[in-house]
Design a protein around this motif. Structure first.
Motif, PDB file in Angstrom:
ATOM      1  N   LEU A   1       0.833  -1.200   0.000  1.00 12.62           N
ATOM      2  CA  LEU A   1       0.000   0.000   0.000  1.00 12.62           C
ATOM      3  C   LEU A   1       0.872   1.256   0.000  1.00 12.62           C
ATOM      4  O   LEU A   1       2.071   1.173   0.239  1.00 12.62           O
TER       5      LEU A   1
ATOM      6  N   ARG B   1      -0.080   1.052  -3.885  1.00 14.21           N
ATOM      7  CA  ARG B   1      -1.401   0.991  -4.506  1.00 14.21           C
ATOM      8  C   ARG B   1      -2.362   0.267  -3.585  1.00 14.21           C
ATOM      9  O   ARG B   1      -1.966  -0.524  -2.744  1.00 14.21           O
ATOM     10  N   LEU B   2      -3.633   0.550  -3.793  1.00 13.11           N
ATOM     11  CA  LEU B   2      -4.665  -0.134  -3.027  1.00 13.11           C
ATOM     12  C   LEU B   2      -4.963  -1.469  -3.678  1.00 13.11           C
ATOM     13  O   LEU B   2      -5.006  -1.577  -4.902  1.00 13.11           O
ATOM     14  N   HIS B   3      -5.210  -2.450  -2.834  1.00 12.74           N
ATOM     15  CA  HIS B   3      -5.522  -3.795  -3.316  1.00 12.74           C
ATOM     16  C   HIS B   3      -6.835  -3.831  -4.083  1.00 12.74           C
ATOM     17  O   HIS B   3      -7.117  -4.781  -4.785  1.00 12.74           O
ATOM     18  N   VAL B   4      -7.671  -2.798  -3.923  1.00  8.89           N
ATOM     19  CA  VAL B   4      -8.958  -2.783  -4.618  1.00  8.89           C
ATOM     20  C   VAL B   4      -8.867  -2.052  -5.951  1.00  8.89           C
ATOM     21  O   VAL B   4      -9.853  -1.897  -6.654  1.00  8.89           O
ATOM     22  N   ASP B   5      -7.654  -1.572  -6.255  1.00  2.00           N
ATOM     23  CA  ASP B   5      -7.471  -0.831  -7.490  1.00  2.00           C
ATOM     24  C   ASP B   5      -7.110  -1.794  -8.616  1.00  2.00           C
ATOM     25  O   ASP B   5      -5.957  -2.168  -8.795  1.00  2.00           O
TER      26      ASP B   5
ATOM     27  N   ALA C   1      -6.907  -1.741 -11.914  1.00  2.35           N
ATOM     28  CA  ALA C   1      -5.958  -1.402 -12.978  1.00  2.35           C
ATOM     29  C   ALA C   1      -4.519  -1.508 -12.476  1.00  2.35           C
ATOM     30  O   ALA C   1      -3.648  -2.069 -13.145  1.00  2.35           O
ATOM     31  N   LEU C   2      -4.290  -0.976 -11.307  1.00  4.94           N
ATOM     32  CA  LEU C   2      -2.926  -0.978 -10.805  1.00  4.94           C
ATOM     33  C   LEU C   2      -2.479  -2.366 -10.349  1.00  4.94           C
ATOM     34  O   LEU C   2      -1.302  -2.697 -10.416  1.00  4.94           O
TER      35      LEU C   2
ATOM     36  N   GLN D   1      -6.991  -4.096  11.699  1.00  5.89           N
ATOM     37  CA  GLN D   1      -7.727  -5.271  11.239  1.00  5.89           C
ATOM     38  C   GLN D   1      -7.697  -5.424   9.720  1.00  5.89           C
ATOM     39  O   GLN D   1      -7.918  -6.497   9.186  1.00  5.89           O
ATOM     40  N   ASP D   2      -7.447  -4.325   9.023  1.00  9.42           N
ATOM     41  CA  ASP D   2      -7.480  -4.370   7.565  1.00  9.42           C
ATOM     42  C   ASP D   2      -6.284  -5.131   6.975  1.00  9.42           C
ATOM     43  O   ASP D   2      -6.295  -5.499   5.804  1.00  9.42           O
TER      44      ASP D   2
ATOM     45  N   ASN E   1      -7.169  -8.174   4.965  1.00  8.32           N
ATOM     46  CA  ASN E   1      -7.857  -7.924   3.687  1.00  8.32           C
ATOM     47  C   ASN E   1      -6.848  -7.614   2.603  1.00  8.32           C
ATOM     48  O   ASN E   1      -6.877  -8.156   1.505  1.00  8.32           O
TER      49      ASN E   1
ATOM     50  N   GLU F   1      -5.675 -10.006  -0.601  1.00  9.54           N
ATOM     51  CA  GLU F   1      -5.905  -9.584  -1.976  1.00  9.54           C
ATOM     52  C   GLU F   1      -4.587  -9.590  -2.766  1.00  9.54           C
ATOM     53  O   GLU F   1      -4.537 -10.073  -3.898  1.00  9.54           O
TER      54      GLU F   1
END
Lengths: 445, 342
Positions: A114, A198-202, A204-205, A231-232, A235, A239
Motif C-alpha cells: 500500500l 497501490r490499493l488492493h482494490v485498485d 488497474a494498478l 484489522q485491515d 484484507n 488480496e
C-alpha cells in the motif's frame, strides 16, 4: 544490527498481567482456563490481531491446554505459557525463512504494498543488506506515480552506493524490463524493483503489478506491510496474495510501540512467511525475522539467542581473552573497565540489551530507566585520566581528582563515586577469580 | 475501473461542483458524491457490517452471549477497538434486557446511533468542528503545522489543502520542513507547482526549525494568507524527533505570535489501535487541534477514529479518499458511521 525494536513491548506487558493472575491459582480449573483464554483473546485483539486469527488461536491453545493435562500438572501456569509460546511461534511460522536466490543471476526481488508502507526505504535497506553480503544489487525506480518517488530512490541509492535505473517518461512495466536488461549487462546479481504504492482494490494498478511479474519473473515478491496496521491487514494481504502469490512479507515501522498484531495475522491468514522486519530510519535497520525468538520476546521470556548473537557481534574476542587473563591475575584496571564499557555500548542501547535478558523484559524494566547519560559521565571521567592513572587509580590524590573532575565536566564527588565503585568491583573480581569462576564480571553501575 | 477513477492518469473531476469554491462544494458534495465515494471505499472487498449483522440476525436469533460476542467481533473488525466495542455491546445488552429487539434493523439502528453519539459527543468538545471555519481563518498569516508518523500521507494532504485554499482565493505558502526523508522537498515542490502555490525549501538535512522560521518571515513579507508547514514523519516513540517537533512548534510561535494556529495530525485509516497512542503522544508533545484521516478509499474502515477523537477531544476535519488533489473531503460523523454500516 545496533538497534533492537521495542515492538511487542506492550503486548508483553499485557501477557505478563494475564500470567500473573494465572500463577496466582495453585490449581487450574476448566473455569480458570476459560477465563484466561478470554483474557488472552482480548490482549490479542487490543494488539490488532485479526479477530478471526485471535479466535482460532485461542481455541487452539485452549484445546492443547485441556489435552496436555495442564489441570493435573504441578505447575499449570508454566504449562499454559509453554503452550502459548509454541503456538505463537507456530503462528508466526516457526523458523526464519531466508530470501530465495536464483542460480541464474540476477535474482529479481519485487517490492509491493500500500501507499506509505515503506517500500522505497526498504528498497534501500535491502540494497545495503545485499551489498554487505558482497553482492551487487541494482535498484529500479518503478514508482512513477508518487511525485519525486524516483528522486527519493536515487538519493537512497547514492547513500548506499547502488545504481538506480530510472526513466521518467516511461511506464512501470517498461522500466522494470529495462532494469532487468541493465542488470544482465552490468552483471548485477540482485535486482530490486520498487513499485508504486497501490490499493488492493485498485484493479488497474493490480493488473499492472501482474504484468511486471510476468515480464520480469521475480524470484521473490515481498509484500511490505506497515507494522501498525489494524484489522485491515488481512484484507490487503489476502488480496495481494491472490493477485500476485507473493513469496514473503516484510513488516516495517516496528521500532515504534506497535503491538505487532499484523505480524501474527498476515502470516496466519496468507500462510506466507515474514522474512524481515524493519526497525528504524537508518538504512541498516533491517533484521531477519525469527518467529521463535519473537514468541519468547512477546511472552516476556527474554531472547537469549539474539543477546548472544549481539554479544558475539559486538565483543572483540581477542580483547575478551586478554581480559579473562587479567581477571585471573587480578590485574583488572580502569582501562579494561573502559574497554568493557565500549563493548557494551556496541551492543546497542543498554535498555534494549537488558530487555533480552530473561526476567528483565516487560514489567521488570518499568520505572528502571537505564541512564545512558551516566555511562557518558563515566567515559568522560576515565578519558580525563592519564594512562598511568587508569592503570594505578591509587595515585589519584586530591589534586589529581580535581583535575579529572574539571577535565570531564563532572564534580570531584562523581570521580570519587566512580573510583569507589571500581574498588568494589575489583574486590568482586578478586573473590570471583578465587572461587575459580571464569568469564566476565557483572558490573554494578 | 469505475469507482477507482481517482487513481491513474485521468482523475475525472466532478463537473457539477468543480467550479464552485470549496466551501460551497461541501454542502453539495456531502450528501451526494461524497457519500457515494465514501461508501464505495468502505464497502469494497468486504461485506459491510450490515450484511454481517444481517446474517447473524437471520431467522429466529437469540440475543445470547455468543451472538453478542459475534457482534463485538464485527465492530472490532472495523478497528473500533475492544473497549469501545464492549461499551457499545454492553449498552445493547442493557437495552435488550429492558425492551428487546425483534428486527435486525433495530439492532443495526441502535448500533449506528451509539457510534454516532460517540463521534458527536467528542466533536462537541471542540467549538469549531466544521470544515468551513477551518478554511476561513481570521488571522493572517494563518499557520498550519502538519504532523504524523511516517507514511501517513502528510505531504499529499498538504497538496490537497493547498489546492483548496488556493481555490478559495487565499495566498498560500508551503514550508518544506521535512528535510530528513530523501526527496521529500522535491515531492512537495512538485505538488506546489501543480497547485500553483509558493514553496520555501532548504537543502536536504537542513534545520527544519530554521526553515519554519524563514517561511514564517517570508509569509509576513509577502502578505501570505496561509502557511502550511510539512514536517518529517516520525514515530511518536522517538524522543529526539518529538523534541525536534516541539522546537519547530516553538520557533513558529516566535516568528509569528500565536502560530501555529492549527496543528493538524494526519492519521492513516489502515492503522489499528496504535493510532490512539500516536495521537496521544503527538497531543502531549505539541498539542493537536485537528485531525485528518487518510486512505479511507481502501477497505480499512478507520474505526479507531472513534477512540482517537474521544482521547483527544479534537475534531476530524477532513478525510483523504485518494491520491489526486481533489480527493480531500470534509468529515461528517453521520456519513462516516452510515458508510461503516453500508
Amino acid at each position: 544490527m545496533n538497534k533492537i525494536h521495542s515492538m511487542f513491548q506492550d503486548l508483553t506487558d499485557k501477557f505478563e498481567g494475564v500470567f500473573k493472575k494465572l500463577r496466582g491459582h495453585g490449581k487450574l480449573t476448566d473455569k480458570n482456563i476459560a477465563e484466561t483464554m478470554r483474557e488472552i483473546r482480548r490482549v490479542l485483539l487490543e494488539a490488532d490481531v485479526n479477530f478471526k486469527v485471535a479466535r482460532d488461536f485461542v481455541a487452539g491453545v485452549q484445546e492443547k491446554a485441556l489435552g496436555e493435562g495442564v489441570l493435573r500438572s504441578v505447575t499449570p501456569a508454566q504449562q499454559v505459557i509453554k503452550i502459548l509460546h509454541s503456538e505463537l511461534a507456530h503462528l508466526m511460522g516457526d523458523t526464519n525463512a531466508a530470501l530465495k536466490d536464483s542460480s541464474m543471476p540476477p535474482t529479481v526481488v519485487m517490492l509491493v504494498g500500500l501507499q506509505g508502507c515503506g517500500k522505497t526505504t526498504l528498497a534501500g535497506k535491502l540494497a545495503k543488506y545485499y551489498k554487505g553480503k558482497g553482492r551487487s544489487p541494482l535498484l529500479v525506480a518503478a514508482d512513477l506515480q508518487r511525485p519525486a518517488a524516483v528522486e527519493q530512490l536515487r538519493v537512497v541509492g547514492s547513500q548506499v552506493g547502488v545504481n538506480v535505473v530510472a526513466e521518467l517518461n516511461s511506464t512501470p512495466v517498461e522500466v522494470c524490463k529495462h532494469g532487468l536488461l541493465a542488470a544482465r549487462k552490468a552483471m548485477n546479481d540482485i535486482l530490486i524493483l520498487d513499485t508504486a504504492g497501490r490499493l488492493h482494490v485498485d484493479d488497474a494498478l493490480m493488473l499492472e503489478l501482474q504484468e511486471i511479474q510476468r515480464e520480469t519473473q521475480p524470484h521473490e515478491i515481498l509484500f511490505v506491510a506497515d507494522g501498525m496496521t489494524g484489522q485491515d491487514a488481512v484484507n490487503t494481504a489476502n488480496e495481494f496474495a491472490q493477485r500476485l502469490d507473493f513469496s514473503g512479507v516484510v513488516l516495517t515501522k516496528l521500532d515504534g510501540d506497535a503491538r505487532g498484531g499484523a505480524a501474527l495475522s498476515i502470516r496466519a491468514i496468507t500462510n506466507k512467511p515474514i522474512k524481515f522486519i524493519s526497525v528504524g530510519e537508518k538504512l541498516d535497520a533491517l533484521e531477519k525475522f525469527h518467529p521463535e525468538r519473537m514468541a519468547s520476546r512477546i511472552l516476556g521470556m527474554g531472547d537469549v539467542v539474539s543477546l548472544v548473537e549481539k554479544a558475539q557481534f559486538a565483543v572483540d574476542e581477542d580483547k575478551a581473552r586478554k581480559l579473562e587473563k587479567k581477571l585471573r591475575r587480578q590485574e583488572f584496571t580502569l582501562e579494561d573497565f573502559y574497554d568493557q564499557l565500549q563493548q557494551i555500548k556496541n551492543m546497542g542501547p543498554l535498555e534494549d540489551v537488558m530487555k533480552m535478558i530473561p526476567g528483565m523484559g516487560g514489567k521488570a524494566m518499568k520505572g528502571m530507566q537505564v541512564d545512558e547519560k551516566a555511562l557518558v559521565y563515566v567515559e568522560a571521567i576515565i578519558n580525563s585520566m592519564t594512562l598511568d592513572e587508569r592503570r594505578r587509580p591509587q595515585v589519584l590524590n586530591g589534586s589529581r581528582r580535581k583535575r579529572v573532575a574539571r577535565g570531564s565536566g563532572t564534580s570531584v564527588q562523581d570521580v570519587n563515586k566512580l573510583l569507589n565503585q571500581f574498588k568494589t568491583m575489583q574486590k568482586m573480581v578478586k573473590r570471583m577469580s578465587r572461587s575459580g569462576m571464569k568469564g566476565m564480571p557483572k558490573f554494578t553501575f | 475501473m469505475g469507482k477507482l477513477d481517482w487513481h491513474g492518469a485521468t482523475p475525472a473531476p466532478d463537473r457539477s461542483t468543480a467550479d464552485l469554491p470549496f466551501t460551497h462544494q461541501i454542502n453539495r458534495i456531502c450528501m451526494a458524491s461524497l457519500f457515494e465515494k465514501f461508501k464505495s471505499g468502505l464497502a469494497k472487498t468486504r461485506a459491510g457490517l450490515v450484511d454481517e449483522i444481517s446474517s447473524l440476525v437471520k431467522g429466529n436469533y437469540e440475543m445470547d452471549d455468543a451472538f453478542l460476542d459475534q457482534l463485538e467481533e464485527i465492530l472490532i473488525s472495523a478497528d473500533i477497538g475492544v473497549e469501545t466495542s464492549l461499551n457499545v455491546i454492553e449498552n445493547l445488552r442493557d437495552r435488550v434486557n429492558r425492551e428487546g429487539f425483534d428486527q435486525k434493523e433495530e439492532v443495526i439502528g441502535f448500533l449506528k446511533a451509539q457510534l454516532c453519539d460517540h463521534l458527536h459527543q467528542n466533536a462537541a468538545l471542540s467549538s469549531e468542528s466544521d470544515a468551513g471555519s477551518f478554511l476561513n481563518p481570521t488571522s493572517t498569516p494563518h499557520v498550519i503545522m502538519v504532523i504524523g508518523v511516517n507514511g501517513a500521507g502528510k505531504t499529499t494532504t498538504i497538496a490537497k489543502l493547498a489546492k483548496v485554499f488556493h481555490e478559495e482565493g487565499k495566498k498560500v505558502l508551503l514550508a518544506a520542513a521535512d528535510t530528513f526523508r530523501a526527496a521529500a522537498s522535491e515531492q512537495l515542490e512538485i505538488w506546489a507547482s501543480r497547485a500553483n502555490v509558493d514553496i520555501v525549501r532548504t537543502q536536504a538535512g537542513g534545520d527544519p526549525a530554521a526553515l519554519a522560521f524563514d517561511a514564517s518571515k517570508a509569509a509576513l513579507a509577502r502578505d501570505v494568507d496561509i502557511v502550511i508547514v510539512d514536517t518529517a514523519g516520525r514515530l511518536h516513540t522517538k524522543v529526539n524527533l518529538m523534541e525536534e517537533l516541539k522546537k519547530i512548534h516553538r520557533v513558529l510561535g516566535k516568528a509569528i505570535p500565536g502560530s501555529p494556529h492549527e496543528t493538524l495530525l494526519v492519521l492513516d485509516a489502515t492503522t489499528g489501535q496504535n493510532a490512539i497512542i500516536q495521537a496521544k503522544q503527538f497531543q502531549n508533545t505539541v498539542g493537536v487541534t485537528s485531525i485528518v484521516v487518510t486512505k479511507l478509499d481502501g477497505t480499512a474502515k478507520g474505526g479507531m477514529v472513534l477512540s482517537v477523537q474521544k482521547e483527544l477531544g479534537v475534531p476530524v476535519r477532513f478525510i483523504g479518499l485518494g491520491e489526486s488533489m481533489d480527493d480531500l473531503k470534509p468529515f461528517d460523523a453521520d456519513t462516516f458511521v452510515e458508510a461503516l454500516f453500508e
